[in-house]
Design a protein around this motif. Structure first.
Motif, mmCIF file in Angstrom:
data_model
loop_
_atom_site.group_PDB
_atom_site.id
_atom_site.type_symbol
_atom_site.label_atom_id
_atom_site.label_comp_id
_atom_site.label_asym_id
_atom_site.label_seq_id
_atom_site.Cartn_x
_atom_site.Cartn_y
_atom_site.Cartn_z
ATOM 1 N N PRO A 173 4.199 -6.840 -5.962
ATOM 2 C CA PRO A 173 5.589 -6.430 -6.188
ATOM 3 C C PRO A 173 5.894 -6.130 -7.656
ATOM 4 O O PRO A 173 6.720 -5.267 -7.962
ATOM 5 C CB PRO A 173 6.390 -7.640 -5.687
ATOM 6 N N GLU A 174 5.209 -6.835 -8.582
ATOM 7 C CA GLU A 174 5.419 -6.570 -10.018
ATOM 8 C C GLU A 174 4.840 -5.216 -10.416
ATOM 9 O O GLU A 174 5.352 -4.530 -11.286
ATOM 10 C CB GLU A 174 4.773 -7.681 -10.861
ATOM 11 N N GLY A 175 3.711 -4.852 -9.795
ATOM 12 C CA GLY A 175 3.173 -3.508 -9.912
ATOM 13 C C GLY A 175 2.538 -3.106 -11.221
ATOM 14 O O GLY A 175 2.407 -1.923 -11.513
ATOM 15 N N GLU A 176 2.091 -4.059 -12.062
ATOM 16 C CA GLU A 176 1.507 -3.679 -13.354
ATOM 17 C C GLU A 176 0.099 -3.110 -13.215
ATOM 18 O O GLU A 176 -0.273 -2.171 -13.914
ATOM 19 C CB GLU A 176 1.475 -4.890 -14.293
ATOM 20 N N ILE A 177 -0.699 -3.714 -12.333
ATOM 21 C CA ILE A 177 -2.080 -3.292 -12.137
ATOM 22 C C ILE A 177 -2.221 -2.708 -10.739
ATOM 23 O O ILE A 177 -1.691 -3.234 -9.768
ATOM 24 C CB ILE A 177 -3.055 -4.481 -12.312
ATOM 25 N N SER A 178 -2.960 -1.596 -10.636
ATOM 26 C CA SER A 178 -3.186 -0.959 -9.342
ATOM 27 C C SER A 178 -4.531 -1.393 -8.773
ATOM 28 O O SER A 178 -5.480 -1.687 -9.514
ATOM 29 C CB SER A 178 -3.174 0.560 -9.498
ATOM 30 N N PHE A 179 -4.612 -1.427 -7.436
ATOM 31 C CA PHE A 179 -5.833 -1.811 -6.731
ATOM 32 C C PHE A 179 -6.241 -0.693 -5.770
ATOM 33 O O PHE A 179 -5.389 0.044 -5.264
ATOM 34 C CB PHE A 179 -5.617 -3.082 -5.904
ATOM 35 N N ILE A 180 -7.553 -0.601 -5.524
ATOM 36 C CA ILE A 180 -8.102 0.238 -4.455
ATOM 37 C C ILE A 180 -8.935 -0.659 -3.555
ATOM 38 O O ILE A 180 -9.632 -1.569 -4.038
ATOM 39 C CB ILE A 180 -8.973 1.377 -5.035
ATOM 40 N N LEU A 181 -8.875 -0.406 -2.253
ATOM 41 C CA LEU A 181 -9.668 -1.177 -1.298
ATOM 42 C C LEU A 181 -11.153 -0.850 -1.476
ATOM 43 O O LEU A 181 -11.564 0.300 -1.333
ATOM 44 C CB LEU A 181 -9.222 -0.865 0.130
ATOM 45 N N THR A 182 -11.941 -1.874 -1.791
ATOM 46 C CA THR A 182 -13.371 -1.674 -2.048
ATOM 47 C C THR A 182 -14.194 -2.775 -1.393
ATOM 48 O O THR A 182 -13.686 -3.851 -1.072
ATOM 49 C CB THR A 182 -13.684 -1.662 -3.560
ATOM 50 N N GLU A 230 0.829 -1.207 0.000
ATOM 51 C CA GLU A 230 0.000 0.000 0.000
ATOM 52 C C GLU A 230 0.863 1.256 0.000
ATOM 53 O O GLU A 230 1.820 1.367 0.757
ATOM 54 C CB GLU A 230 -0.908 0.021 1.232
ATOM 55 N N GLU A 231 0.504 2.189 -0.870
ATOM 56 C CA GLU A 231 1.178 3.484 -0.885
ATOM 57 C C GLU A 231 0.183 4.549 -1.349
ATOM 58 O O GLU A 231 -0.288 4.512 -2.482
ATOM 59 C CB GLU A 231 2.396 3.478 -1.816
ATOM 60 N N GLY A 232 -0.148 5.455 -0.436
ATOM 61 C CA GLY A 232 -1.067 6.539 -0.784
ATOM 62 C C GLY A 232 -2.441 6.075 -1.197
ATOM 63 O O GLY A 232 -3.083 6.689 -2.057
ATOM 64 N N GLY A 233 -2.909 4.972 -0.594
ATOM 65 C CA GLY A 233 -4.249 4.483 -0.921
ATOM 66 C C GLY A 233 -4.319 3.592 -2.136
ATOM 67 O O GLY A 233 -5.386 3.082 -2.471
ATOM 68 N N ILE A 234 -3.185 3.372 -2.800
ATOM 69 C CA ILE A 234 -3.108 2.491 -3.964
ATOM 70 C C ILE A 234 -2.311 1.260 -3.585
ATOM 71 O O ILE A 234 -1.265 1.346 -2.937
ATOM 72 C CB ILE A 234 -2.460 3.208 -5.165
ATOM 73 N N LEU A 235 -2.813 0.092 -3.990
ATOM 74 C CA LEU A 235 -2.155 -1.165 -3.671
ATOM 75 C C LEU A 235 -1.630 -1.808 -4.945
ATOM 76 O O LEU A 235 -2.263 -1.723 -6.000
ATOM 77 C CB LEU A 235 -3.131 -2.124 -2.979
ATOM 78 N N ARG A 236 -0.465 -2.452 -4.825
ATOM 79 C CA ARG A 236 0.118 -3.152 -5.973
ATOM 80 C C ARG A 236 0.825 -4.410 -5.503
ATOM 81 O O ARG A 236 1.319 -4.475 -4.382
ATOM 82 C CB ARG A 236 1.115 -2.257 -6.724
#
Length: 389
Positions: free
Chosen positions: A65-74, A57-63
């Motif tokens: 380790p590869e980090g291609e797609i971003s997630f938000i907690l929903t 988690e960083e600034g409300g965005i989750l990834r």
């Protein structure tokens, strides 16, 4: 621009695929062409622990380790309570951090077992929920889900209200957007002037991570950086480039009807029948189109000056399977799908961008023409009704 699908579920919700893992969501989001996706079901303890372990988690965005797609907690929640009559309302929540999610879950745990269903059922009202969540964090976003579905939409014909104000009372000031749902699109919602103040957004409500479910409806935010605060600002300030919608007929509640009687009809026909099924003589399930007509104060086809554009699309798998006359899971359909997405990068590139002449080099001309017809909204879809596609 950021392509987002923020209404999805984990394998811990009812009627979902056991194949829904973070790895599979990321894989199919990439193939579909999504940049940002909701985690779904953050209230379920097992899924939340999995999210914590596998996403940074960083600034409300989750990834990952590869980090291609971003997630938000929903999370989608189901409110079940009585106000004049029995009310059942589904809402989608966006949360800015794991810390805030813990506080939300502590509040939810007063009303429900959170390990029972990823979409918790809470016996509280809409205004009570909103007031309590705003006390936890004003950065929580609360979005009425699929607002027209008969049983669980804010405006649903069976358990719904006639306005946002009626549903949310003094807490309506914290509602900034609503989700169209598969049985409606922006054009239908523009018929209600009361909805002009809200952003119209679309997400898939996917219960699996297959590409014909994930991202079948999506919102394209007019921002360049994937950042939680920017997403919330975009929702609250209508910074939306366009939405992707399936044809409303594709939704399983568009027309009136009775599934068990295999009977469906338009609102006009239903009115002539006094909303009674001619087969079993019981009341019809009133669909989305009929309910929109009941509440509309504008004619069909009206577009407000600030109406955000939208594109009607059917999923690529649906098109291929239809033209081949095969089930979507068959090897031949997958081969065709993989060839197209490989050549053009992802499914949304195929559906939205690929020119006819280039498509015809990868697939047969008739299939290429069908993709273009889909892009132009020229494919006829038989209306769904009473829970039947």
């Amino acid at each position: 621009m950021i392509i987002a699908d923020l209404h999805v579920h984990s394998r811990f919700s009812r009627a979902t695929s056991p194949q829904i893992t973070i790895e599979n969501i990321e894989k199919w989001a990439r193939i579909k062409g999504l940049d940002l996706i909701g985690t779904g079901d953050f209230s379920h303890p097992e899924w939340l622990e999995e999210l914590r372990q596998k996403l940074n988690e960083e600034g409300g965005i989750l990834r990952t380790p590869e980090g291609e797609i971003s997630f938000i907690l929903t999370n989608e929640v189901s409110l079940i309570y009585k106000e004049g009559k029995g009310r059942r309302v589904h809402l989608v929540l966006l949360a800015p951090s794991f810390e805030v999610v813990e506080q939300i879950n502590e509040f939810f745990s007063r009303y429900a077992r959170l390990d029972y269903d990823g979409r918790p059922m809470l016996g509280i009202s809409c205004p009570e929920l909103v007031e309590n969540l705003m006390q936890i964090s004003p950065q929580i976003e609360i979005i009425p889900a699929h607002i027209w579905t008969p049983w669980y939409g804010i405006f649903g014909s069976i358990t719904g209200f006639d306005s946002m104000e009626e549903a949310f009372k003094d807490q309506v000031r914290h509602i900034h957007a609503f989700e169209t749902g598969m049985s409606s699109d922006p054009e239908m919602n523009w018929q209600l002037s009361q909805l002009d103040k809200y952003a119209i957004i679309s997400f898939s409500d996917s219960h699996s991570c297959w590409p014909w479910r994930l991202g079948r409806e999506a919102t394209i935010f007019d921002i360049t950086k994937v950042d939680y605060k920017e997403i919330i600002k975009a929702i609250r300030n209508k910074k939306i480039a366009f939405t992707i919608e399936t044809d409303p007929n594709y939704g399983k509640y568009h027309y009136d009807g009775h599934r068990l009687c295999n009977f469906s009809c338009s609102p006009e026909e239903a009115i002539k029948l006094n909303n009674i099924c001619p087969v079993c003589k019981k009341p019809l399930t009133i669909g989305v189109l009929h309910r929109v007509h009941e509440l509309a104060d504008r004619p069909s086809g009206f577009k407000p000056k600030e109406g955000i554009p939208f594109k009607r699309l059917l999923p690529l798998h649906e098109l291929i399977a239809k033209v081949l006359g095969l089930a979507m899971t068959t090897k031949r359909v997958w081969q065709e799908y993989n060839e197209l997405t490989k050549n053009f990068g992802n499914e949304l590139n195929v559906l939205l961008e690929a020119p006819l002449e280039k498509l015809a080099k990868v697939t047969k001309p008739k299939r290429a023409e069908l993709i273009i017809k889909n892009r132009e909204g020229k494919i006829k879809v038989n209306p769904g009704f009473d829970g039947k596609y």
